[in-house]
Design a protein around this motif. Structure first.
Motif, PDB file in Angstrom:
ATOM      1  N   LEU A 304      -3.201  15.005 -34.262  1.00  0.00           N
ATOM      2  CA  LEU A 304      -2.081  15.362 -35.128  1.00  0.00           C
ATOM      3  C   LEU A 304      -1.327  16.575 -34.578  1.00  0.00           C
ATOM      4  CD1 LEU A 304      -0.487  15.105 -37.789  1.00  0.00           C
ATOM      5  CD2 LEU A 304      -2.268  16.497 -38.880  1.00  0.00           C
ATOM      6  N   ALA A 305      -2.072  17.624 -34.186  1.00  0.00           N
ATOM      7  CA  ALA A 305      -1.430  18.826 -33.654  1.00  0.00           C
ATOM      8  C   ALA A 305      -0.698  18.534 -32.350  1.00  0.00           C
ATOM      9  CB  ALA A 305      -2.479  19.919 -33.451  1.00  0.00           C
ATOM     10  N   ASN A 306      -1.260  17.658 -31.527  1.00  0.00           N
ATOM     11  CA  ASN A 306      -0.600  17.347 -30.258  1.00  0.00           C
ATOM     12  C   ASN A 306       0.675  16.544 -30.472  1.00  0.00           C
ATOM     13  OD1 ASN A 306      -0.356  17.415 -27.434  1.00  0.00           O
ATOM     14  ND2 ASN A 306      -1.346  15.438 -27.215  1.00  0.00           N
ATOM     15  N   GLN A 307       0.726  15.717 -31.510  1.00  0.00           N
ATOM     16  CA  GLN A 307       1.961  15.005 -31.789  1.00  0.00           C
ATOM     17  C   GLN A 307       3.064  15.997 -32.183  1.00  0.00           C
ATOM     18  OE1 GLN A 307       1.920  12.133 -30.770  1.00  0.00           O
ATOM     19  NE2 GLN A 307       3.075  10.644 -31.935  1.00  0.00           N
ATOM     20  N   VAL A 308       2.687  17.040 -32.907  1.00  0.00           N
ATOM     21  CA  VAL A 308       3.637  18.118 -33.214  1.00  0.00           C
ATOM     22  C   VAL A 308       4.079  18.796 -31.923  1.00  0.00           C
ATOM     23  CG1 VAL A 308       3.885  20.363 -34.353  1.00  0.00           C
ATOM     24  CG2 VAL A 308       2.698  18.505 -35.523  1.00  0.00           C
ATOM     25  N   ASN A 309       3.135  19.020 -31.018  1.00  0.00           N
ATOM     26  CA  ASN A 309       3.445  19.647 -29.737  1.00  0.00           C
ATOM     27  C   ASN A 309       4.428  18.810 -28.923  1.00  0.00           C
ATOM     28  OD1 ASN A 309       3.131  21.283 -27.308  1.00  0.00           O
ATOM     29  ND2 ASN A 309       1.670  19.751 -26.595  1.00  0.00           N
ATOM     30  N   LEU A 310       4.211  17.511 -28.860  1.00  0.00           N
ATOM     31  CA  LEU A 310       5.065  16.635 -28.053  1.00  0.00           C
ATOM     32  C   LEU A 310       6.482  16.558 -28.615  1.00  0.00           C
ATOM     33  CD1 LEU A 310       2.547  13.714 -27.335  1.00  0.00           C
ATOM     34  CD2 LEU A 310       3.285  15.504 -25.754  1.00  0.00           C
ATOM     35  N   ILE A 311       6.618  16.411 -29.936  1.00  0.00           N
ATOM     36  CA  ILE A 311       7.947  16.330 -30.521  1.00  0.00           C
ATOM     37  C   ILE A 311       8.666  17.673 -30.400  1.00  0.00           C
ATOM     38  CG2 ILE A 311       7.265  16.916 -32.879  1.00  0.00           C
ATOM     39  CD1 ILE A 311       9.822  14.226 -31.852  1.00  0.00           C
ATOM     40  N   SER A 312       7.912  18.766 -30.425  1.00  0.00           N
ATOM     41  CA  SER A 312       8.512  20.087 -30.234  1.00  0.00           C
ATOM     42  C   SER A 312       9.027  20.253 -28.809  1.00  0.00           C
ATOM     43  CB  SER A 312       7.492  21.189 -30.560  1.00  0.00           C
ATOM     44  OG  SER A 312       7.072  21.119 -31.903  1.00  0.00           O
ATOM     45  N   ALA A 313       8.246  19.785 -27.830  1.00  0.00           N
ATOM     46  CA  ALA A 313       8.691  19.852 -26.436  1.00  0.00           C
ATOM     47  C   ALA A 313       9.951  19.022 -26.232  1.00  0.00           C
ATOM     48  CB  ALA A 313       7.575  19.368 -25.511  1.00  0.00           C
ATOM     49  N   LEU A 314      10.002  17.860 -26.868  1.00  0.00           N
ATOM     50  CA  LEU A 314      11.177  17.004 -26.751  1.00  0.00           C
ATOM     51  C   LEU A 314      12.406  17.690 -27.351  1.00  0.00           C
ATOM     52  CD1 LEU A 314      12.517  14.311 -26.068  1.00  0.00           C
ATOM     53  CD2 LEU A 314      11.639  13.386 -28.217  1.00  0.00           C
ATOM     54  N   ARG A 315      12.276  18.283 -28.522  1.00  0.00           N
ATOM     55  CA  ARG A 315      13.413  18.972 -29.153  1.00  0.00           C
ATOM     56  C   ARG A 315      13.868  20.169 -28.319  1.00  0.00           C
ATOM     57  NH1 ARG A 315      10.463  18.294 -34.572  1.00  0.00           N
ATOM     58  NH2 ARG A 315      11.532  16.540 -35.556  1.00  0.00           N
ATOM     59  N   THR A 316      12.894  20.923 -27.787  1.00  0.00           N
ATOM     60  CA  THR A 316      13.248  22.080 -26.963  1.00  0.00           C
ATOM     61  C   THR A 316      14.047  21.651 -25.745  1.00  0.00           C
ATOM     62  OG1 THR A 316      11.251  23.235 -27.688  1.00  0.00           O
ATOM     63  CG2 THR A 316      12.308  24.036 -25.691  1.00  0.00           C
ATOM     64  N   ALA A 317      13.603  20.583 -25.084  1.00  0.00           N
ATOM     65  CA  ALA A 317      14.321  20.096 -23.909  1.00  0.00           C
ATOM     66  C   ALA A 317      15.715  19.606 -24.281  1.00  0.00           C
ATOM     67  CB  ALA A 317      13.520  18.973 -23.247  1.00  0.00           C
ATOM     68  N   LEU A 318      15.846  18.906 -25.403  1.00  0.00           N
ATOM     69  CA  LEU A 318      17.165  18.410 -25.823  1.00  0.00           C
ATOM     70  C   LEU A 318      18.123  19.564 -26.091  1.00  0.00           C
ATOM     71  CD1 LEU A 318      16.130  15.506 -28.244  1.00  0.00           C
ATOM     72  CD2 LEU A 318      17.142  15.299 -25.965  1.00  0.00           C
ATOM     73  N   LEU A 319      17.640  20.645 -26.674  1.00  0.00           N
ATOM     74  CA  LEU A 319      18.500  21.798 -26.924  1.00  0.00           C
ATOM     75  C   LEU A 319      18.951  22.462 -25.636  1.00  0.00           C
ATOM     76  CD1 LEU A 319      16.600  23.361 -29.959  1.00  0.00           C
ATOM     77  CD2 LEU A 319      18.939  22.442 -30.002  1.00  0.00           C
ATOM     78  N   MET A 320      18.268  22.205 -24.541  1.00  0.00           N
ATOM     79  CA  MET A 320      18.600  22.817 -23.251  1.00  0.00           C
ATOM     80  C   MET A 320      19.317  21.856 -22.318  1.00  0.00           C
ATOM     81  SD  MET A 320      14.937  24.806 -22.724  1.00  0.00           S
ATOM     82  CE  MET A 320      15.449  25.870 -21.377  1.00  0.00           C
ATOM     83  N   LEU A 321      19.703  20.663 -22.826  1.00  0.00           N
ATOM     84  CA  LEU A 321      20.356  19.643 -22.003  1.00  0.00           C
ATOM     85  C   LEU A 321      21.749  19.319 -22.528  1.00  0.00           C
ATOM     86  CD1 LEU A 321      17.355  17.191 -21.408  1.00  0.00           C
ATOM     87  CD2 LEU A 321      18.453  18.659 -19.699  1.00  0.00           C
ATOM     88  N   PRO A 322      22.630  18.786 -21.659  1.00  0.00           N
ATOM     89  CA  PRO A 322      23.977  18.387 -22.092  1.00  0.00           C
ATOM     90  C   PRO A 322      23.951  17.073 -22.865  1.00  0.00           C
ATOM     91  CG  PRO A 322      23.678  17.877 -19.780  1.00  0.00           C
ATOM     92  CD  PRO A 322      22.435  18.610 -20.213  1.00  0.00           C
ATOM     93  N   GLU A 323      25.116  16.520 -23.130  1.00  0.00           N
ATOM     94  CA  GLU A 323      25.198  15.304 -23.934  1.00  0.00           C
ATOM     95  C   GLU A 323      24.579  14.112 -23.218  1.00  0.00           C
ATOM     96  OE1 GLU A 323      28.558  12.491 -26.181  1.00  0.00           O
ATOM     97  OE2 GLU A 323      29.156  14.247 -25.006  1.00  0.00           O
ATOM     98  N   ARG A 324      24.823  13.973 -21.918  1.00  0.00           N
ATOM     99  CA  ARG A 324      24.280  12.850 -21.152  1.00  0.00           C
ATOM    100  C   ARG A 324      23.334  13.362 -20.080  1.00  0.00           C
ATOM    101  NH1 ARG A 324      26.801   7.940 -21.761  1.00  0.00           N
ATOM    102  NH2 ARG A 324      28.673   7.936 -23.067  1.00  0.00           N
ATOM    103  N   PHE A 325      22.243  12.633 -19.872  1.00  0.00           N
ATOM    104  CA  PHE A 325      21.247  13.045 -18.888  1.00  0.00           C
ATOM    105  C   PHE A 325      20.354  11.847 -18.584  1.00  0.00           C
ATOM    106  CE2 PHE A 325      20.142  14.165 -23.187  1.00  0.00           C
ATOM    107  CZ  PHE A 325      18.901  13.588 -23.369  1.00  0.00           C
ATOM    108  N   SER A 326      19.566  11.971 -17.522  1.00  0.00           N
ATOM    109  CA  SER A 326      18.642  10.902 -17.129  1.00  0.00           C
ATOM    110  C   SER A 326      17.249  11.204 -17.652  1.00  0.00           C
ATOM    111  CB  SER A 326      18.604  10.760 -15.604  1.00  0.00           C
ATOM    112  OG  SER A 326      18.002  11.911 -15.017  1.00  0.00           O
TER     113      SER A 326
END
Length: 561
Positions: A304-326
């Motif tokens: 459960l805690a790791n699923q929180v970790n993974l979704i947090s990493a995904l959100r952090t990366a999205l906040l640091m990326l432009p509109e389009r990316f690979s």
């Protein structure tokens, strides 16, 4: 004449009855093994290590399989994040209403009030929750890793193997030479076959419930695994104190031979692991689980805690990326989080970095299918990001099938053969400030506070007003009182942060401040826990690998990175 009288005596029958009872009890106590454990509870108590291993094998084998239940058909495989679910202002979207549907990885409200005190998998949000964390590898190699765990009598509640010894960190065209000297004295054939392109030490992390008790048992069984700290008075207490109170809360024993295989294993308390996964107080352990690992023993609370970790990493990366990316850009951003501020990536006193500067690029290039297994199910559950590529398959679980198809016997995948090529598929995210503000609000608590304080100075917010912002951000109680929890949605302050042009630099600064001190103190702690000789050997090997990576890149295109 005496025998007939004895046979007629009542004492005779009492003697025979007592003797028969004793003989019966003796026969039952020493009965053959095939006649034992007829009651289900007795079977549990008399389960042998081999039987427990088989039960664990059966459980994890089910986890390695693609989800069995198909979801309702999608309307389109290239949805626009700006038009899909446009009425919602939160970044959580269920794709199915079935409780056991594999695509309900993020059921509505699952992270608003996660219960980190759960003790059983049946208490998770649904049956397939967190299935994305179980990365598929070769079955024989997986069995060899599990056999290593059974050489420890001290109880291991959660365990995973990671690093270049399990997953290749180079593309198929640039793997190490098979003539390199193997670190393994006498490895099983499965390990030899999996590491045919270059033998590496295999890294493990063991999650334990009681630190001092675990080290006490392990010191008795494996005293040679420890440095000179084992000679201290009350060694288990001293070692557990060093583990829990210094660095990132993990104790490493490097260069250990188990079953003919050279390994390095770290011991961490489950409470420390769960806290880092959910709050990002050090990112030392959370960062390792943001990349593909092979979970060998699972725990409901950690899943459960790791699923929180993974979704947090995904959100952090999205906040640091432009509109389009690979895909590759996304996964490199995620993989690089835990290396920001890591002293191993920095050169000190002209000695050079102890890690290959191309490590992040190598990890993602070789493990793109593994990153897909981790993050595609999460991407499909967020309303503000989607795949924008006609090559994306329509079937459910395609990311796991693609990983199995392109993962060879050495753990290396050829980028040109992976769906989408070296760069993977294309994605697009909605830059709406409301949705991005919601992502800021849903960042891990400790990390989010650092970001808030960073912008407090930049915005010039007075202390009293900022205290109100912090109180609002940490108030999880809904209008219904203590029994209800409100959804974490961003306010004006979060939307203002999300709109800043320097958000990428500011978030990178916060990551560095999170990673730098625990990583540095953990490195210093390694001198004492591993011993001076082993620590210097480890640093030398890492530094040589880093130099080889730089020279290899320079030889390829005439310059280093």
């Amino acid at each position: 004449m005496a025998l007939p009288k004895l046979a007629a005596s009542p004492a005779y029958y009492s003697l025979v009855t007592a003797n028969s009872f004793v003989l019966g009890q003796t026969a039952w106590h020493y009965r053959p093994a095939r006649f034992r454990s007829t009651h289900p509870q007795q079977r549990t108590l008399t389960t042998t290590p081999a039987r427990r291993d088989q039960q664990l094998e059966n459980y994890n084998a089910r986890q390695d399989q693609p989800p069995p239940i198909p979801p309702p058909p999608r309307e389109s495989h290239a949805r626009s994040p700006s038009t899909t679910n446009s009425t919602s202002t939160t970044d959580t979207r269920p794709t199915s209403t079935s409780k056991d549907s594999p695509n309900t990885t993020l059921p509505p409200g699952w992270e608003d009030n996660p219960d980190y005190k759960i003790t059983d998998f049946s208490q998770l949000p649904h049956r397939n929750f967190g299935y994305n964390q179980h990365i598929k590898i070769n079955d024989d190699f997986k069995e060899s890793l599990r056999q290593i765990l059974w050489q420890f009598r001290a109880p291991i509640r959660y365990a995973f193997a990671y690093g270049s010894g399990v997953f290749s960190q180079k593309t198929g065209s640039s793997t190490s030479s098979s003539t390199d000297l193997s670190p393994h004295p006498n490895p099983p054939k499965a390990v030899q076959d999996w590491q045919a392109s270059g033998a590496k030490i295999i890294d493990f992390i063991f999650g334990v419930t009681h630190t001092q008790h675990w080290h006490s048992l392990n010191l008795t069984q494996h005293p040679s695994h420890y440095s000179g700290l084992r000679y201290l008075p009350y060694a288990s207490a001293a070692i557990s104190h060093i583990q829990d109170d210094f660095g990132a809360g993990i104790y490493y024993n490097p260069y250990i031979t188990v079953n003919g295989t050279m390994i390095k294993y770290g011991v961490v308390n489950l409470d420390t692991l769960a806290t880092d996964l959910s709050d990002w107080n050090t990112l030392y352990l959370a960062g390792r689980l943001q990349k593909p690992v092979k979970i060998l023993r699972d725990d409901a609370r950690i899943r459960l805690a790791n699923q929180v970790n993974l979704i947090s990493a995904l959100r952090t990366a999205l906040l640091m990326l432009p509109e389009r990316f690979s895909e590759r850009t996304l996964y490199e951003r995620i993989a690089g989080l835990s290396y920001l501020g890591d002293p191993r990536m920095t050169s000190f006193f002209g000695m050079g970095a102890s890690e290959d500067p191309r490590k992040i690029r190598n990890i993602v290039g070789a493990q793109l299918p593994g990153f897909r297994q981790l993050y595609v199910p999460l991407i499909e559950n967020l309303p503000n990001v989607c795949f924008d590529d006609r090559r994306m398959p329509r079937g459910v679980g395609w990311e796991k099938e693609d990983a199995v198809r392109h993962t060879g016997s050495s753990g290396t995948s050829s980028g040109s053969e992976v769906l989408g090529g070296v760069e993977g598929l294309e994605l697009r995210q909605d830059m709406d400030p409301v949705k991005r503000g919601n992502m800021v609000r849903r960042l891990p608590k400790t990390f989010r506070r650092k970001l808030y304080f960073a912008y407090k100075k930049e915005f010039g917010i007075p202390g009293s007003a900022f205290d109100e912002v912090l109180e609002a951000s940490e108030d999880e109680t809904g209008a219904g009182g203590s029994g209800s929890f409100k959804r974490r949605e961003g306010g004006e302050f979060e939307r203002r942060i999300a709109a800043q042009e320097d958000l990428v630099e500011m978030m990178a600064k916060c990551v560095r401040s999170t990673v730098a001190w625990p990583s540095a103190t953990q490195s210093v702690k390694g001198i004492f826990t591993g011993g001076l000789g082993r620590s210097w050997k480890y640093y030398g090997e890492k530094r040589a690998k880093g130099k080889k990576g730089v020279s290899g890149e320079g030889g390829k295109d005439g310059k280093g990175e």
